[in-house]
Each structure stands twice: as C-alpha cells, then as structure tokens.
Design an enzyme around this catalytic site. Structure first.
Site, PDB file in Angstrom:
ATOM      1  N   LYS A 236       1.146  -9.337   1.693  1.00 48.84           N
ATOM      2  CA  LYS A 236      -0.320  -9.629   1.193  1.00 48.84           C
ATOM      3  C   LYS A 236      -0.235  -9.255  -0.390  1.00 48.84           C
ATOM      4  O   LYS A 236      -0.416  -8.712  -1.337  1.00 48.84           O
ATOM      5  CB  LYS A 236      -1.021  -8.852   1.682  1.00 48.84           C
ATOM      6  CG  LYS A 236      -2.934  -9.939   2.330  1.00 48.84           C
ATOM      7  CD  LYS A 236      -3.117  -8.999   2.246  1.00 48.84           C
ATOM      8  CE  LYS A 236      -4.225  -8.438   0.804  1.00 48.84           C
ATOM      9  NZ  LYS A 236      -5.032  -8.782   0.639  1.00 48.84           N
TER      10      LYS A 236
ATOM     11  N   GLY B  82      -2.795  -0.457  -5.223  1.00 47.42           N
ATOM     12  CA  GLY B  82      -4.247  -0.671  -5.452  1.00 47.42           C
ATOM     13  C   GLY B  82      -4.862   0.689  -5.076  1.00 47.42           C
ATOM     14  O   GLY B  82      -4.173   1.610  -5.931  1.00 47.42           O
ATOM     15  N   SER B  83      -6.223   0.884  -5.109  1.00 45.73           N
ATOM     16  CA  SER B  83      -6.682   1.496  -5.670  1.00 45.73           C
ATOM     17  C   SER B  83      -7.291   2.973  -4.391  1.00 45.73           C
ATOM     18  O   SER B  83      -6.728   2.631  -3.340  1.00 45.73           O
ATOM     19  CB  SER B  83      -8.440   0.811  -5.163  1.00 45.73           C
ATOM     20  OG  SER B  83      -9.272   0.596  -3.573  1.00 45.73           O
TER      21      SER B  83
ATOM     22  N   THR C 214      -8.945   1.802  -0.951  1.00 48.63           N
ATOM     23  CA  THR C 214      -7.979   1.850   0.309  1.00 48.63           C
ATOM     24  C   THR C 214      -7.186   2.023   0.605  1.00 48.63           C
ATOM     25  O   THR C 214      -6.181   1.857   2.178  1.00 48.63           O
ATOM     26  CB  THR C 214      -7.367   0.015  -0.549  1.00 48.63           C
ATOM     27  OG1 THR C 214      -8.915  -0.944  -1.666  1.00 48.63           O
ATOM     28  CG2 THR C 214      -6.530  -0.774   0.229  1.00 48.63           C
ATOM     29  N   GLY C 215      -6.092   3.100  -0.081  1.00 43.03           N
ATOM     30  CA  GLY C 215      -4.949   3.809   0.623  1.00 43.03           C
ATOM     31  C   GLY C 215      -5.499   4.853   1.170  1.00 43.03           C
ATOM     32  O   GLY C 215      -4.384   4.922   2.417  1.00 43.03           O
TER      33      GLY C 215
ATOM     34  N   GLU D 136       0.695   3.040  -4.129  1.00 47.55           N
ATOM     35  CA  GLU D 136       1.044   3.880  -5.755  1.00 47.55           C
ATOM     36  C   GLU D 136      -0.880   3.821  -6.269  1.00 47.55           C
ATOM     37  O   GLU D 136      -1.320   2.282  -5.660  1.00 47.55           O
ATOM     38  CB  GLU D 136       2.026   2.487  -6.484  1.00 47.55           C
ATOM     39  CG  GLU D 136       3.278   2.921  -5.680  1.00 47.55           C
ATOM     40  CD  GLU D 136       3.620   3.719  -6.324  1.00 47.55           C
ATOM     41  OE1 GLU D 136       3.640   3.746  -6.990  1.00 47.55           O
ATOM     42  OE2 GLU D 136       4.924   4.251  -5.419  1.00 47.55           O
TER      43      GLU D 136
ATOM     44  N   CYS E 184      -2.408   0.805 -14.061  1.00 46.51           N
ATOM     45  CA  CYS E 184      -2.517   1.785 -13.224  1.00 46.51           C
ATOM     46  C   CYS E 184      -1.781   2.932 -14.617  1.00 46.51           C
ATOM     47  O   CYS E 184      -2.732   3.986 -14.418  1.00 46.51           O
ATOM     48  CB  CYS E 184      -1.232   2.000 -12.455  1.00 46.51           C
ATOM     49  SG  CYS E 184       0.846   1.431 -12.669  1.00 46.51           S
TER      50      CYS E 184
ATOM     51  N   GLU F 198     -11.903   6.435 -12.533  1.00 45.64           N
ATOM     52  CA  GLU F 198     -10.655   5.352 -12.785  1.00 45.64           C
ATOM     53  C   GLU F 198     -11.806   4.758 -13.019  1.00 45.64           C
ATOM     54  O   GLU F 198     -12.762   3.785 -12.095  1.00 45.64           O
ATOM     55  CB  GLU F 198      -9.790   4.778 -12.438  1.00 45.64           C
ATOM     56  CG  GLU F 198      -8.533   3.414 -12.150  1.00 45.64           C
ATOM     57  CD  GLU F 198      -8.227   3.702 -11.448  1.00 45.64           C
ATOM     58  OE1 GLU F 198      -8.303   3.783 -10.954  1.00 45.64           O
ATOM     59  OE2 GLU F 198      -7.186   3.409 -11.846  1.00 45.64           O
TER      60      GLU F 198
HETATM   61  P1  NAD Z   1      -8.211  -2.790  -4.548  1.00 50.08           P
HETATM   62  O1  NAD Z   1      -7.284  -1.638  -3.195  1.00 50.08           O
HETATM   63  O2  NAD Z   1      -9.161  -3.190  -3.952  1.00 50.08           O
HETATM   64  O3  NAD Z   1      -6.700  -3.745  -3.506  1.00 50.08           O
HETATM   65  C1  NAD Z   1      -5.378  -4.030  -3.671  1.00 50.08           C
HETATM   66  C2  NAD Z   1      -4.690  -4.665  -2.351  1.00 50.08           C
HETATM   67  O4  NAD Z   1      -5.282  -3.858  -1.278  1.00 50.08           O
HETATM   68  C3  NAD Z   1      -5.618  -5.884  -1.886  1.00 50.08           C
HETATM   69  O5  NAD Z   1      -4.740  -7.023  -1.896  1.00 50.08           O
HETATM   70  C4  NAD Z   1      -6.295  -5.499  -1.450  1.00 50.08           C
HETATM   71  O6  NAD Z   1      -6.752  -7.058  -0.653  1.00 50.08           O
HETATM   72  C5  NAD Z   1      -5.681  -5.316  -0.336  1.00 50.08           C
HETATM   73  N1  NAD Z   1      -6.835  -4.618   0.415  1.00 50.08           N
HETATM   74  C6  NAD Z   1      -8.406  -4.165   0.043  1.00 50.08           C
HETATM   75  N2  NAD Z   1      -9.070  -3.106   1.201  1.00 50.08           N
HETATM   76  C7  NAD Z   1      -8.071  -2.938   2.188  1.00 50.08           C
HETATM   77  C8  NAD Z   1      -8.640  -2.964   3.610  1.00 50.08           C
HETATM   78  N3  NAD Z   1      -9.612  -2.143   4.103  1.00 50.08           N
HETATM   79  N4  NAD Z   1      -6.778  -2.654   4.310  1.00 50.08           N
HETATM   80  C9  NAD Z   1      -5.846  -3.600   3.389  1.00 50.08           C
HETATM   81  N5  NAD Z   1      -5.895  -3.778   2.583  1.00 50.08           N
HETATM   82  C10 NAD Z   1      -7.175  -4.241   1.527  1.00 50.08           C
HETATM   83  O7  NAD Z   1      -7.256  -2.599  -5.517  1.00 50.08           O
HETATM   84  P2  NAD Z   1      -7.266  -3.512  -6.926  1.00 50.08           P
HETATM   85  O8  NAD Z   1      -8.730  -3.601  -7.214  1.00 50.08           O
HETATM   86  O9  NAD Z   1      -6.946  -4.837  -6.051  1.00 50.08           O
HETATM   87  O10 NAD Z   1      -6.213  -3.167  -7.656  1.00 50.08           O
HETATM   88  C11 NAD Z   1      -6.876  -2.135  -8.806  1.00 50.08           C
HETATM   89  C12 NAD Z   1      -6.225  -0.940  -8.360  1.00 50.08           C
HETATM   90  O11 NAD Z   1      -4.700  -0.547  -7.915  1.00 50.08           O
HETATM   91  C13 NAD Z   1      -6.367   0.464  -9.038  1.00 50.08           C
HETATM   92  O12 NAD Z   1      -6.907   1.416  -9.003  1.00 50.08           O
HETATM   93  C14 NAD Z   1      -5.105   0.521 -10.055  1.00 50.08           C
HETATM   94  O13 NAD Z   1      -4.650   2.201 -10.665  1.00 50.08           O
HETATM   95  C15 NAD Z   1      -4.497   0.189  -9.015  1.00 50.08           C
HETATM   96  N6  NAD Z   1      -2.558   0.420  -9.681  1.00 50.08           N
HETATM   97  C16 NAD Z   1      -1.957   1.544  -9.216  1.00 50.08           C
HETATM   98  C17 NAD Z   1      -0.898   1.263  -9.713  1.00 50.08           C
HETATM   99  C18 NAD Z   1       0.610   2.706  -9.269  1.00 50.08           C
HETATM  100  O14 NAD Z   1       1.330   2.309  -9.667  1.00 50.08           O
HETATM  101  N7  NAD Z   1       0.459   3.300  -9.074  1.00 50.08           N
HETATM  102  C19 NAD Z   1       0.221  -0.334 -10.024  1.00 50.08           C
HETATM  103  C20 NAD Z   1      -1.370  -1.706 -10.445  1.00 50.08           C
HETATM  104  C21 NAD Z   1      -2.675  -1.104  -9.634  1.00 50.08           C
END
Ligand code: NAD
Length: 494
Positions: A188, A241-242, A245-246, A264, A299, A398
C-alpha cells in the site's frame, strides 16, 4: 544528461486515473476514489482507486495462492534472479520518466529524486537479484546420529505500507528482498504519492513477475492500511512512516494474527560539530543539505545541529549563508536545489512549530515562513532556529520539514547527552579530527547510524534502521532478508 525540455514534455502529459493491481489485473476498488493534488502548483493530478477491506482480502488471497502454488516461490533462484535483474534494467531505462512522475505527486527536487528514487530502486533490485542465491542454510553441530539443518524459509505473504517521501526507493527496499526470497507481496503506497509505485507494478509484470505475486492496493491508511494491519493471513508487515501509525500497526498485530511488524519510523537526528572538524566550511555545506534537501522530508534528516560554544556563532552564520543561498522552487526546474513541501497539511504542520519555538525562547535566524504562494504550490523557506534547549518542542519532536534546530554545547559529554536526549535514534553525525573522539561518539550516540565527518551518504551494502522510537528491523543490506524469512530447523535421526 537530462535537459529541461525533456522534463517539461514529461510533466505536461496527463496522468490517467489508476486502478488497483490484484492478481495481475487492474481492478476498481470498493472505496471512494481519492484525488491526487500536485504540490508543485496545487493542481489536480489524477484520481486513484481506494481499496476496501474486501479488496484487501482479494489481494491477500491472490498473494497467498501465488505463494502456495509455487509460481514464484518455487522457481529456481536463477530464474528469480533473472526477473529481478530485468526489473532493475527497466527502472534504469525509464529513470527520467519514473522520477518526473514521482515528483509530480510528491514534490522532491529532480536532482535528488533521480538518484534517490529510480536510481536507488534499480540498485536495490539489482542488489537483491545478486544476493538471493547467496543465502544458504546451516548444518548445526548436533550430537552424533542427528543431522540438524537450519533453513531460511520465505514467510509467505508480506504486507508493505510505505510513506509519501521517496515512495519508489522505500517501496523497493521492502519489495526487492521480499520477492528475492520467494514471498508474495501486498503493497500500500501513501494515498498522496502512489504513481511511481503503480508504474513499478506494471514494470514487474512486463518483466515476467507472475501475476498475483505483487499486488498494489491504493487508498487511505485508515481503511486500506488498517485492513492490511488487521489481516489474518499476512505473515509479516513491513512499514515505513510515522511513529503514531507504527504504534497502531503493532496494536493491530496484537489484535489479529500476531504478524511480525517491522517499523522504520521518524527521527530527530543530531549533527554534532566540534571545533576540530576537518573543514568547517564543508561541514556547514553538508549540514545544510543534510536538513534542507527534499525540504527536510527525509527520515534521516540532520534536524538538530549541536555546535560547540567556541565556534557556535561563526558556524551558525556559515549554515545560514548556505541556507539562504539555496534555490527553492518548482522541483522540475533543474535550476532549483530544493523542491516542494509535500502537501498543505504537511506545510501547516511545519509552520506550526514556529510560534511555539519562539515562545519557548528560540530565535528564528532565517526562514520560518511559506514562500512562493503565488505558484499555488507548497514551499517553505529553509529555516534555522537557534537557542533551542533540550526541553523545547522543536528539539524533541520531528518536524519533517526544512527546519533546523540549533543547540550549543561545551563538552563532549554534554554533546553526547544532548544527542541522546530524545525518544528517537535513527541517524546522527559527529564532525571532528580526533579519531578517539570519533570512536567515543560512535559508541556513545544511541542511533542506528552514526556518520563521521559527512552526512547522508547511502549504499545498499549498509543497513538502515533505528533504535528507540525510530523503529526496529532494517532495510537494505543482507540484514533485510531477516525480515522476510523464517528460521526453520530440521532435526533428522540418522
Ligand atoms: P504516515 O505514518 O502518516 O503514513 C505512512 C503510511 O501509513 C501511508 O501509506 C499511510 O496511508 C499509512 N497509514 C496511515 N495511517 C494508517 C493506519 N491507521 N493503518 C495503516 N496504515 C496507515 O507517515 P507519512 O506522513 O506518510 O511519512 C512521514 C513519516 O515517515 C515521518 O515520520 C518519517 O520520518 C517517516 N519515514 C521513516 C523512514 C525510515 O526509514 N525510518 C523513511 C521515510 C519516512
């Protein structure tokens, strides 16, 4: 060399509405289609299908069937290798098209995107194509008359959820090692940045990846992502992602089938400058790019600058000069060095840090505001906030935008203590000519990555992952295979 006219031709092409890829067929979803807006100028770009939980069920069933019948999982390693190499070749051949498509929905400047997106994705597919037949099992030193074997068995169905920054690169980090071991994948992308990954899915089919092995379900996190997270037949969930969400994904795993969840997440990475840095001018240039490239939406962005008191004012002035010299604007204009903030939502989030930073005693040295509003796009001036203390909001949280928080230190001990004073632990750097100090900092800084006298270099041979609330597990390198394989032991009476 890419010339501007080629980019301008590509950017002018309309982007067709896109469907879900389930079992090798492009299909409509049950959810309400999502609109995609370009951060470059705020215009409507295209429409994406949204996958409901039924659609996710169908994608997972297709992935499971493909895994069980062995159309990919039981192909000889040499055959899988050929397909992954073909995918890498095609990504490389289409690099400019893929980069421009991705920039149109995510806003990264072309100079960075061309390397970080198709360049990196092609390299990742190639790395795991080469690596997949180097993964051998073990013969355990068991008692006499017993043969103990340890296999690395593919897990089965991998769910992957990725963010909007660097979708192609991060998607490939999950996809290539998972596929290399014979797994099937349901991916996704972020709802606002799916286009380059949808094209990658077409490329995979065209290059001979059997139908059903790789499925792409677009749609919002709260629905499509949530259905993946709670699915009872996904074995491993790989996420970038964030942090919030994690956390939801871990809860979902606990509430469903206890799938392994690899996270991550974000960072607040410290970049420590000692007075004996080999070249302060170079350190200032690299430090500025370490936070401002891709408008800080990286990130591992070096978002906290920790500067020794003896050189603090001089060094901050140098970084300020670098920041103010950066050309920010249309990411598809080759003259620009920094592109767009990804969305209005992200820009509002970035700007929301400003007032609080000042109220807490920080000083905005440069930037701090939206720029180029007349373009209709979302752009922010590279921003430096000095006088930031460890309890300040902008020190702890962040931004994920072009915002550098500067703090001052007096001793090495204090620098390490400041470096470690957040919940994150993704990246970091130390600049010094003292070899012993460099090693002490590498040992003392709590992070998945410590740079010495540089920032932001990357290679597939080196794992990327965080500690603390920056996540668990690693993308890249041979270590990524650990996520997509189960250790399976055989105990054989001889
Ligand atoms: P996000 O967590 O909002 O979204 C990431 C993904 O998760 C998207 O596909 C989103 O649709 C999905 N998502 C959102 N809510 C969800 C839920 N309840 N259940 C399942 N999936 C869900 O993050 P973002 O704003 O897209 O990305 C930015 C974040 O990602 C920042 O915190 C950044 O530091 C992090 N990031 C980390 C790395 C790494 O390798 N550590 C790399 C790039 C980005």
């Amino acid at each position: 060399m890419v010339d501007q006219s080629r980019i301008d031709t590509l950017r002018a092409a309309p982007v067709a509405a896109r469907k879900l890829l389930i079992d090798g067929k492009w299909q409509e979803g049950e959810g309400r289609p999502g609109e995609v807006t370009s951060p470059i100028d705020g215009t409507h770009l295209t429409t994406l299908e949204s996958a409901s939980s039924n659609d996710v069920d169908r994608a997972v069933a297709a992935a499971r069937a493909a895994f069980e019948d062995g159309r990919w999982s039981k192909q000889p390693p040499a055959a899988r290798k050929r397909v992954l190499h073909a995918i890498a070749d095609r990504i490389q051949a289409e690099a400019v098209e893929l980069a421009v498509l991705g920039i149109r929905d995510n806003g990264t400047e072309f100079g960075m995107a061309i390397n970080a997106e198709p360049g990196s994705a092609a390299g990742t597919f190639r790395y795991y194509a080469e690596a997949l037949d180097k993964v051998a099992g073990e013969v355990a030193p068991t008692p006499e008359n017993i043969l103990g074997l340890v296999h690395h068995a593919p897990v089965g169905v991998v769910g992957a959820i990725v963010p909007w920054n660097f979708p192609l690169m991060i998607g490939a980090w999950k996809l290539a090692p998972a596929l290399a071991l014979g797994n099937s994948v349901v991916l996704k992308p972020a709802e606002s940045a799916s286009l380059s990954l949808l094209r990658l899915a077409e490329i995979c089919l065209e290059c001979g990846l059997p139908e059903g092995v790789f499925n792409v379900v677009t749609g919002p996190g709260s629905e499509t992502g949530n259905a993946i997270a709670h699915h009872m037949d996904i074995d491993v969930l790989a996420f970038t992602g964030s942090g919030p969400t994690g956390r939801r994904l871990m809860e979902a795993s606990a509430r469903s089938n206890l799938k392994r969840v690899y996270l991550e997440l974000g960072g607040k990475s410290p970049n420590i400058i000692f007075p004996d840095a080999p070249n302060l001018a170079q350190a200032a240039k690299v430090s500025a790019m370490g936070i401002f490239r891709n408008s800080g939406q990286v990130c591992v962005a070096a978002s906290r600058l920790l500067v020794h008191a003896d050189i603090h004012d001089e060094f901050v002035a140098m970084v300020q000069a670098e920041a103010e010299a950066l050309r920010v604007g249309d990411p598809l204009d080759l003259n620009n060095q920094v592109g767009a903030v990804h969305s209005e939502t992200q820009l509002a989030h970035d700007l929301s840090f400003m007032d609080k930073a000042v109220a807490e005693g920080g000083e905005i040295v440069t930037g701090g505001k939206r720029i180029l509003e007349e373009t209709g796009g979302t752009y922010m001036a590279p921003t430096i906030i000095a006088g930031v203390e460890r309890d300040h909001n902008v020190f702890q949280n962040e931004v994920f935008g072009p915002v550098l928080a500067v703090s001052r230190f007096k001793t090495e001990e204090e620098a390490i203590s400041l470096a470690n004073a957040t919940d994150f632990g993704l990246s970091s750097a130390v600049w010094t000519s003292d070899l012993s100090r460099a090693h002490r900092c590498v040992a003392g800084i709590r992070a998945g990555l410590v740079h010495v006298n540089t920032y932001g270099g990357a290679d597939n041979t080196v794992p990327l992952g965080g500690v603390g609330q920056s996540g668990n597990g690693h993308d890249k390198s041979m270590h990524a295979f650990d996520k997509y394989a189960d250790l399976k032991a055989a105990w054989i009476q001889l």
